[in-house]
Scaffold this active site. Sequence first.
Site, mmCIF file in Angstrom:
data_model
loop_
_atom_site.group_PDB
_atom_site.id
_atom_site.type_symbol
_atom_site.label_atom_id
_atom_site.label_comp_id
_atom_site.label_asym_id
_atom_site.label_seq_id
_atom_site.Cartn_x
_atom_site.Cartn_y
_atom_site.Cartn_z
ATOM 1 N N ARG A 37 0.808 -1.084 -0.028
ATOM 2 C CA ARG A 37 0.071 -0.027 -0.010
ATOM 3 C C ARG A 37 1.008 1.247 -0.069
ATOM 4 O O ARG A 37 0.626 2.297 -0.536
ATOM 5 C CB ARG A 37 -0.664 -0.088 1.260
ATOM 6 C CG ARG A 37 -2.182 -1.065 0.945
ATOM 7 C CD ARG A 37 -3.241 -0.847 2.171
ATOM 8 N NE ARG A 37 -4.265 -1.652 1.688
ATOM 9 C CZ ARG A 37 -5.249 -2.036 2.308
ATOM 10 N NH1 ARG A 37 -5.111 -2.004 3.749
ATOM 11 N NH2 ARG A 37 -6.297 -2.574 1.760
ATOM 12 N N LYS A 197 -18.837 -17.887 1.384
ATOM 13 C CA LYS A 197 -20.112 -17.998 1.627
ATOM 14 C C LYS A 197 -20.908 -17.196 0.584
ATOM 15 O O LYS A 197 -20.588 -16.109 0.227
ATOM 16 C CB LYS A 197 -20.268 -17.511 2.765
ATOM 17 C CG LYS A 197 -19.975 -18.348 4.157
ATOM 18 C CD LYS A 197 -20.299 -17.672 5.427
ATOM 19 C CE LYS A 197 -20.099 -18.788 6.439
ATOM 20 N NZ LYS A 197 -20.285 -18.069 7.766
ATOM 21 N N GLY A 354 -9.120 -9.043 -0.352
ATOM 22 C CA GLY A 354 -7.954 -9.692 0.281
ATOM 23 C C GLY A 354 -7.552 -10.929 -0.269
ATOM 24 O O GLY A 354 -6.423 -11.151 -0.437
ATOM 25 N N GLY A 377 -13.242 -4.054 1.083
ATOM 26 C CA GLY A 377 -14.725 -3.609 1.059
ATOM 27 C C GLY A 377 -14.958 -2.688 0.285
ATOM 28 O O GLY A 377 -16.088 -2.759 -0.578
HETATM 29 P P1 AMP Z 1 -14.074 -14.900 1.036
HETATM 30 O O1 AMP Z 1 -13.518 -14.264 1.976
HETATM 31 O O2 AMP Z 1 -15.580 -14.931 0.969
HETATM 32 O O3 AMP Z 1 -13.615 -14.594 -0.290
HETATM 33 O O4 AMP Z 1 -13.678 -16.391 1.266
HETATM 34 C C1 AMP Z 1 -12.377 -16.918 1.111
HETATM 35 C C2 AMP Z 1 -12.471 -18.144 2.042
HETATM 36 O O5 AMP Z 1 -13.216 -19.341 1.463
HETATM 37 C C3 AMP Z 1 -10.954 -18.868 1.914
HETATM 38 O O6 AMP Z 1 -10.423 -18.899 3.264
HETATM 39 C C4 AMP Z 1 -11.230 -20.177 1.398
HETATM 40 O O7 AMP Z 1 -10.367 -21.257 2.003
HETATM 41 C C5 AMP Z 1 -12.503 -20.504 1.501
HETATM 42 N N1 AMP Z 1 -13.187 -21.567 0.841
HETATM 43 C C6 AMP Z 1 -13.144 -21.607 -0.755
HETATM 44 N N2 AMP Z 1 -13.578 -22.535 -1.051
HETATM 45 C C7 AMP Z 1 -13.906 -23.423 -0.083
HETATM 46 C C8 AMP Z 1 -14.559 -24.515 0.094
HETATM 47 N N3 AMP Z 1 -14.919 -25.483 -0.803
HETATM 48 N N4 AMP Z 1 -14.973 -25.066 1.421
HETATM 49 C C9 AMP Z 1 -14.562 -24.254 2.553
HETATM 50 N N5 AMP Z 1 -13.975 -23.243 2.466
HETATM 51 C C10 AMP Z 1 -13.706 -22.548 1.306
#
Ligand code: AMP
Length: 397
Positions: A37, A197, A354, A377
Amino acid sequence: MKNFRTLDDVNVKGKRVLLRVDLNVPTESGRVTDATRLERVEPTITELADKGGKVILLAHFGRPKGRDPKQSLKPVSEALSQVIKRPVAFADDCIGEPAQKAIAAMKDGDVLCLENTRFHQGEEKNDPAFVAELAKLGDIWVNDAFSAAHRAHASTEGLGHKLPAYAGRTMQAELDALNKALEAPNKPVIAIIGGAKVSTKIDLLENLVTKVDALVIGGGMANTFLHAQGVPVGKSLAEKHLAPTALRILEKAELANCAIILPVDAVVAGQFAANAPSHAYGLDAIPSDGMILDVGPQSTARIHAAIDDAATLVWNGPLGAFEMTPFDRGTVVAAKHAAERTRAKKLISVAGGGDTVAALNQAGVAGDFSYVSTAGGAFLEWMEGKPLPGVEVLKAP
Ligand code: AMP
């Protein structure tokens, strides 16, 4: 298309320039552990200083509740001085006498960093009295902190109503890149959305299906879509209560003519652990005691082909649990392919968030993408199609 004011629209010589930057770098015992950054803010500071402006840096650091020496910007300003290769003076407060005295002592071309704006409650409240105190210190305001632009705080938005407001060069580059990715892109456009999620990305998915030609859904969130379509996903992470939401998004995509690319196979393990024994299964054979931790080889091939069909790619979120080998494979293979297409000038690739930046770094290809946003964000809110207050205030009336 440029509908906001930039440094091309102002003569800064002799002016006190309040420059909002992102100095919110990771640190360990007061030492900066990742200077990305700081490198990003260098061009604007150098340009303003070289043009004879008095460069007064405004930034927040962490989430202090009031004044807290552990969250002082002083050590960061020292690290910044090394990155920009010029002295950076420091004032112990961002308003009042310490700031006024330090500014009065500045010569044209000098750089001064003011203490953490969040030591004052007025910052996050966008309190007019605090904004007025800050505004007294400058002649113009330059916003170079895209990553904080989704917040209407005093230093990220309020000042833009009190002083002539301009985008810094880093903000300008970010807005240009984002504009090329979604607002006025080369078509066809593909988005790759992964991550844990669905619940955190509903607005984003709903916006994207109306804007892109194809949407790859991977990561844990794909399990929710598969479950909604009646695929048993075993013990995989899935937000089963969001099945109706997933179906609504699929319906919206169909109406908007957006092709949805969901996994057709999956890498499944018995436990959520690095190097856990794993196998690839078709969707009709996911073991009931298994966990989907990555997209399978056939899905990877489909994503590969979809990237080949696209002229523009927007990417947020990993396709699997990329922090653990071998479940980083789908993400790494797709990232390397997007990088290769970008290098061959066949693709404009923009990524952000991130975990996405971490995943691209892990694949060793972050430098090959057309643009990688370090904003978290703000990047997500932009993908959701929301106006960002710190950008809106820069738009020419
Ligand atoms: P996000 O912050 O929503 O972009 O989520 C990123 C996180 O999703 C990372 O820590 C990954 O390990 C997790 N992730 C991705 N695919 C899976 C999966 N199939 N099962 C569990 N966690 C996952």
